[in-house]
Write an enzyme that holds these catalytic residues in place. Structure first.
Site, short mmCIF file in Angstrom:
data_model
loop_
_atom_site.label_atom_id
_atom_site.label_comp_id
_atom_site.label_asym_id
_atom_site.label_seq_id
_atom_site.Cartn_x
_atom_site.Cartn_y
_atom_site.Cartn_z
CD GLU A 1 -13.58 13.39 -19.26
OE1 GLU A 1 -12.77 14.30 -19.47
OE2 GLU A 1 -13.26 12.20 -19.35
CG ASP A 2 -10.67 16.58 -21.46
OD1 ASP A 2 -11.42 15.57 -21.36
OD2 ASP A 2 -9.44 16.48 -21.58
CG ASP B 1 -12.48 10.38 -29.20
OD1 ASP B 1 -13.19 10.61 -30.18
OD2 ASP B 1 -11.32 9.93 -29.29
CE LYS C 1 -12.34 14.32 -30.93
NZ LYS C 1 -11.10 13.66 -31.33
CG PHE D 1 -6.12 14.68 -31.97
CD1 PHE D 1 -6.59 13.67 -31.14
CD2 PHE D 1 -5.07 15.47 -31.52
CE1 PHE D 1 -6.04 13.45 -29.88
CE2 PHE D 1 -4.51 15.25 -30.26
CZ PHE D 1 -5.00 14.24 -29.45
CB VAL D 2 -9.49 19.57 -30.86
CG1 VAL D 2 -10.30 19.74 -32.12
CG2 VAL D 2 -10.25 18.74 -29.83
CG ASP E 1 -2.36 15.82 -23.91
OD1 ASP E 1 -3.52 15.39 -23.79
OD2 ASP E 1 -1.37 15.06 -23.94
NE ARG F 1 -1.84 18.24 -20.40
CZ ARG F 1 -2.64 17.20 -20.60
NH1 ARG F 1 -3.91 17.38 -20.86
NH2 ARG F 1 -2.15 15.97 -20.52
P1 IMP Z 1 -12.48 8.48 -24.75
O1 IMP Z 1 -12.26 7.43 -23.70
O2 IMP Z 1 -12.17 7.96 -26.13
O3 IMP Z 1 -13.85 9.12 -24.69
O4 IMP Z 1 -11.38 9.59 -24.55
C1 IMP Z 1 -11.46 10.55 -23.61
C2 IMP Z 1 -10.11 11.18 -23.38
O5 IMP Z 1 -9.26 11.09 -24.54
C3 IMP Z 1 -10.27 12.65 -23.12
O6 IMP Z 1 -10.47 12.91 -21.75
C4 IMP Z 1 -8.98 13.23 -23.66
O7 IMP Z 1 -7.98 13.17 -22.67
C5 IMP Z 1 -8.60 12.29 -24.79
N1 IMP Z 1 -9.02 12.81 -26.10
C6 IMP Z 1 -10.03 12.38 -26.88
N2 IMP Z 1 -10.13 13.09 -28.02
C7 IMP Z 1 -9.14 14.01 -27.96
C8 IMP Z 1 -8.74 15.09 -28.83
O8 IMP Z 1 -9.30 15.36 -29.92
N3 IMP Z 1 -7.67 15.81 -28.40
C9 IMP Z 1 -7.03 15.58 -27.23
N4 IMP Z 1 -7.38 14.60 -26.39
C10 IMP Z 1 -8.44 13.83 -26.74
#
Ligand code: IMP
Length: 188
Positions: free
Chosen positions: A105-106, A109, A137, A158-159, A165, A171
């Site tokens: 995973e990137d 969050d 995070k 937010f990064v 992206d 990206r």
């Molecule tokens: P989650 O479901 O909230 O954990 O979100 C995961 C996805 O949200 C990641 O795979 C990213 O695509 C996107 N995401 C979450 N935080 C960021 C950020 O700070 N910058 C860009 N994309 C984010």
């Protein structure tokens, strides 16, 4: 839609530069190679944000490995908040039954995306399912996620860059940087 003319001008701060990212990925690759020694693994990357990470991580792993790609959407376009709704846009193209699967995973969050994905992939009966994320995070977590490998823990900002992206842009930056808040507050 606003298209920036200078990507760098929208970056408030470089959080992780290219050298730091690459050095940490080499460490992760060595750790994964040691942990799975003698076995073959399947890396499952979650498009599109994890693409650069997977490309670099797979080349740091010395084991026999397969890759597969999924695409899910959780954030709708120009927003910085997770909707909690996960849609599968692209499914796996190979079977992972009986395979040692490592999700790449990137960023984690809220954890909602991975929480969904873990349940979905477990249903395909892999021998093991572990998680490797470049960025974490933890401040924003809504569901608990068992993360096995973490590149960097970052603050609640937010990064963008290195795959991440905002509204599909940024990206291609080689580093991870904090997007200036006025960029996502900007009127259409
Ligand atoms: P989650 O479901 O909230 O954990 O979100 C995961 C996805 O949200 C990641 O795979 C990213 O695509 C996107 N995401 C979450 N935080 C960021 C950020 O700070 N910058 C860009 N994309 C984010």
């Amino acid at each position: 839609m606003r298209t920036p003319t200078d990507l760098m001008a929208d970056i408030g701060e470089v959080l992780l530069d290219e050298d730091r990212i690459q050095a940490r990925i080499r460490e992760l690759g060595a750790q994964i190679s040691a942990d799975y020694a003698g076995r073959r693994i399947t890396l499952v990357s979650v498009l599109k944000g994890s693409l650069p990470f997977m490309a670099d991580l797979m080349r740091s792993i010395t084991l026999p490995l397969r890759i597969d790609l999924m695409e899910v959407s959780s954030y709708g376009g120009a927003t910085t908040e997770s909707s909690g709704l996960v849609r599968i846009l692209k499914d796996l193209s190979t079977s992972i039954e009986g395979e040692e699967v490592l999700i790449c995973e990137d960023i984690i969050d809220t954890g909602l995306t991975l929480n969904y994905l873990i349940r979905y992939l477990k249903g395909k009966r892999p021998t093991s399912l572990r998680i490797c994320t470049l960025l974490d995070k933890p401040a924003r977590r809504l569901v608990e996620i068992p993360v096995d490998y973490t590149g960097f823990t970052i603050p609640d900002q937010f990064v963008v860059g290195y795959g991440l992206d905002y509204d599909e842009l940024y990206r291609n930056l080689r580093f991870v940087g904090v997007l200036k808040p006025e960029v996502y507050a900007a009127p259409e």
